[in-house]
Design a protein around this motif. Structure first.
Motif, PDB file in Angstrom:
ATOM      1  N   ILE A  49     -10.367 -12.838 -22.490  1.00 44.88           N
ATOM      2  CA  ILE A  49     -10.029 -14.259 -22.605  1.00 44.88           C
ATOM      3  C   ILE A  49     -11.089 -15.051 -21.851  1.00 44.88           C
ATOM      4  N   ASN A  50     -11.443 -16.243 -22.358  1.00 43.81           N
ATOM      5  CA  ASN A  50     -12.424 -17.139 -21.755  1.00 43.81           C
ATOM      6  C   ASN A  50     -13.792 -16.459 -21.661  1.00 43.81           C
ATOM      7  N   LEU A  51     -14.266 -15.939 -22.779  1.00 42.65           N
ATOM      8  CA  LEU A  51     -15.551 -15.247 -22.812  1.00 42.65           C
ATOM      9  C   LEU A  51     -16.700 -16.243 -22.798  1.00 42.65           C
ATOM     10  N   MET A  52     -17.690 -15.969 -21.961  1.00 37.83           N
ATOM     11  CA  MET A  52     -18.893 -16.769 -21.863  1.00 37.83           C
ATOM     12  C   MET A  52     -20.096 -15.906 -22.238  1.00 37.83           C
ATOM     13  N   THR A  53     -21.098 -16.520 -22.850  1.00 43.83           N
ATOM     14  CA  THR A  53     -22.298 -15.804 -23.272  1.00 43.83           C
ATOM     15  C   THR A  53     -23.331 -15.858 -22.151  1.00 43.83           C
ATOM     16  N   ARG A  54     -23.917 -14.719 -21.846  1.00 48.77           N
ATOM     17  CA  ARG A  54     -24.930 -14.618 -20.790  1.00 48.77           C
ATOM     18  C   ARG A  54     -26.207 -14.059 -21.394  1.00 48.77           C
ATOM     19  N   HIS A  55     -27.327 -14.737 -21.204  1.00 47.74           N
ATOM     20  CA  HIS A  55     -28.614 -14.294 -21.709  1.00 47.74           C
ATOM     21  C   HIS A  55     -29.376 -13.638 -20.565  1.00 47.74           C
ATOM     22  N   LEU A  56     -29.765 -12.373 -20.743  1.00 48.53           N
ATOM     23  CA  LEU A  56     -30.495 -11.637 -19.721  1.00 48.53           C
ATOM     24  C   LEU A  56     -31.949 -11.474 -20.124  1.00 48.53           C
ATOM     25  N   LYS A  57     -32.850 -11.817 -19.229  1.00 42.14           N
ATOM     26  CA  LYS A  57     -34.275 -11.645 -19.479  1.00 42.14           C
ATOM     27  C   LYS A  57     -34.658 -10.191 -19.243  1.00 42.14           C
ATOM     28  N   PRO A  58     -35.715  -9.721 -19.889  1.00 41.26           N
ATOM     29  CA  PRO A  58     -36.165  -8.353 -19.623  1.00 41.26           C
ATOM     30  C   PRO A  58     -36.699  -8.237 -18.200  1.00 41.26           C
ATOM     31  N   LYS A  59     -36.326  -7.171 -17.506  1.00 45.49           N
ATOM     32  CA  LYS A  59     -36.740  -6.969 -16.114  1.00 45.49           C
ATOM     33  C   LYS A  59     -38.107  -6.285 -16.029  1.00 45.49           C
ATOM     34  N   GLU A  61     -41.613  -4.407 -18.045  1.00 46.59           N
ATOM     35  CA  GLU A  61     -42.481  -4.574 -19.202  1.00 46.59           C
ATOM     36  C   GLU A  61     -42.053  -3.594 -20.298  1.00 46.59           C
ATOM     37  N   GLY A  62     -41.970  -4.073 -21.528  1.00 47.68           N
ATOM     38  CA  GLY A  62     -41.561  -3.232 -22.644  1.00 47.68           C
ATOM     39  C   GLY A  62     -40.052  -3.238 -22.874  1.00 47.68           C
ATOM     40  N   GLU A  63     -39.291  -3.795 -21.960  1.00 51.88           N
ATOM     41  CA  GLU A  63     -37.840  -3.867 -22.095  1.00 51.88           C
ATOM     42  C   GLU A  63     -37.482  -5.126 -22.891  1.00 51.88           C
ATOM     43  N   THR A  64     -36.370  -5.080 -23.629  1.00 50.62           N
ATOM     44  CA  THR A  64     -35.955  -6.239 -24.412  1.00 50.62           C
ATOM     45  C   THR A  64     -34.835  -6.980 -23.690  1.00 50.62           C
ATOM     46  N   GLY A  65     -34.720  -8.267 -23.988  1.00 51.46           N
ATOM     47  CA  GLY A  65     -33.653  -9.067 -23.410  1.00 51.46           C
ATOM     48  C   GLY A  65     -32.330  -8.782 -24.105  1.00 51.46           C
ATOM     49  N   GLN A  66     -31.250  -9.253 -23.515  1.00 49.85           N
ATOM     50  CA  GLN A  66     -29.915  -9.001 -24.057  1.00 49.85           C
ATOM     51  C   GLN A  66     -29.090 -10.283 -24.040  1.00 49.85           C
ATOM     52  N   ILE A  67     -28.113 -10.318 -24.916  1.00 50.00           N
ATOM     53  CA  ILE A  67     -27.092 -11.362 -24.892  1.00 50.00           C
ATOM     54  C   ILE A  67     -25.768 -10.635 -24.720  1.00 50.00           C
ATOM     55  N   ILE A  68     -25.085 -10.874 -23.586  1.00 53.81           N
ATOM     56  CA  ILE A  68     -23.820 -10.201 -23.321  1.00 53.81           C
ATOM     57  C   ILE A  68     -22.715 -11.237 -23.161  1.00 53.81           C
ATOM     58  N   LYS A  69     -21.476 -10.822 -23.355  1.00 53.55           N
ATOM     59  CA  LYS A  69     -20.314 -11.691 -23.179  1.00 53.55           C
ATOM     60  C   LYS A  69     -19.520 -11.187 -21.985  1.00 53.55           C
ATOM     61  N   ILE A  70     -19.212 -12.104 -21.062  1.00 53.57           N
ATOM     62  CA  ILE A  70     -18.437 -11.762 -19.880  1.00 53.57           C
ATOM     63  C   ILE A  70     -17.243 -12.700 -19.774  1.00 53.57           C
ATOM     64  N   GLU A  71     -16.197 -12.245 -19.063  1.00 51.05           N
ATOM     65  CA  GLU A  71     -15.028 -13.083 -18.843  1.00 51.05           C
ATOM     66  C   GLU A  71     -15.297 -14.033 -17.685  1.00 51.05           C
ATOM     67  N   ALA A  72     -14.973 -15.284 -17.876  1.00 47.66           N
ATOM     68  CA  ALA A  72     -15.090 -16.272 -16.815  1.00 47.66           C
ATOM     69  C   ALA A  72     -13.698 -16.483 -16.208  1.00 47.66           C
ATOM     70  N   PRO A  73     -13.635 -16.830 -14.919  1.00 48.07           N
ATOM     71  CA  PRO A  73     -12.321 -17.007 -14.291  1.00 48.07           C
ATOM     72  C   PRO A  73     -11.588 -18.250 -14.789  1.00 48.07           C
ATOM     73  N   ILE A  74     -10.254 -18.168 -14.747  1.00 50.47           N
ATOM     74  CA  ILE A  74      -9.362 -19.263 -15.141  1.00 50.47           C
ATOM     75  C   ILE A  74      -8.518 -19.611 -13.925  1.00 50.47           C
ATOM     76  N   HIS A  75      -8.250 -20.886 -13.711  1.00 45.44           N
ATOM     77  CA  HIS A  75      -7.407 -21.286 -12.586  1.00 45.44           C
ATOM     78  C   HIS A  75      -5.983 -20.777 -12.811  1.00 45.44           C
ATOM     79  N   SER A  76      -5.339 -20.350 -11.746  1.00 46.45           N
ATOM     80  CA  SER A  76      -4.015 -19.720 -11.861  1.00 46.45           C
ATOM     81  C   SER A  76      -2.936 -20.693 -12.330  1.00 46.45           C
ATOM     82  N   SER A  77      -3.166 -21.994 -12.198  1.00 47.79           N
ATOM     83  CA  SER A  77      -2.177 -22.964 -12.670  1.00 47.79           C
ATOM     84  C   SER A  77      -2.203 -23.109 -14.186  1.00 47.79           C
ATOM     85  N   ASN A  78      -3.216 -22.588 -14.852  1.00 51.04           N
ATOM     86  CA  ASN A  78      -3.326 -22.701 -16.305  1.00 51.04           C
ATOM     87  C   ASN A  78      -2.744 -21.502 -17.041  1.00 51.04           C
ATOM     88  N   VAL A  79      -2.088 -20.599 -16.307  1.00 48.72           N
ATOM     89  CA  VAL A  79      -1.461 -19.439 -16.944  1.00 48.72           C
ATOM     90  C   VAL A  79      -0.016 -19.339 -16.482  1.00 48.72           C
TER      91      VAL A  79
END
Length: 85
Positions: A49-59, A61-79
């Protein structure tokens, strides 16, 4: 007078592993399981729930970048605790 930087832990009405329902925000109406509780900021992480997209640069040389999805926190009053499974 010296002010101390004291971080306060707040009591939250939920526990890790509980099933909750989102009552406000863009994910309103969805249900999920609590993965982690952050008591200093009164926020929680809900599985897939509440997935955010994160773009990672290659660390190296020769490595490719990535796009990953991570969960972001939600305030406890909203659940709310969901009893039905």
């Amino acid at each position: 007078m010296i002010k101390k930087n004291i971080s306060k832990k707040y009591k939250i009405h939920l526990k890790t592993g509980d099933i909750v329902k989102i009552i406000s925000g863009k994910n309103k109406g969805k249900k999920g399981e609590i993965k982690k509780i952050i008591s200093k900021t009164r926020k929680i992480l809900v599985k897939d729930i509440n997935l955010m997209t994160r773009h990672l640069k290659p660390k190296k040389e020769g490595e490719t970048g990535q796009i990953i999805k991570i969960e972001a926190p939600i305030h406890s009053s909203n659940v709310i605790l969901c009893n039905d499974t």
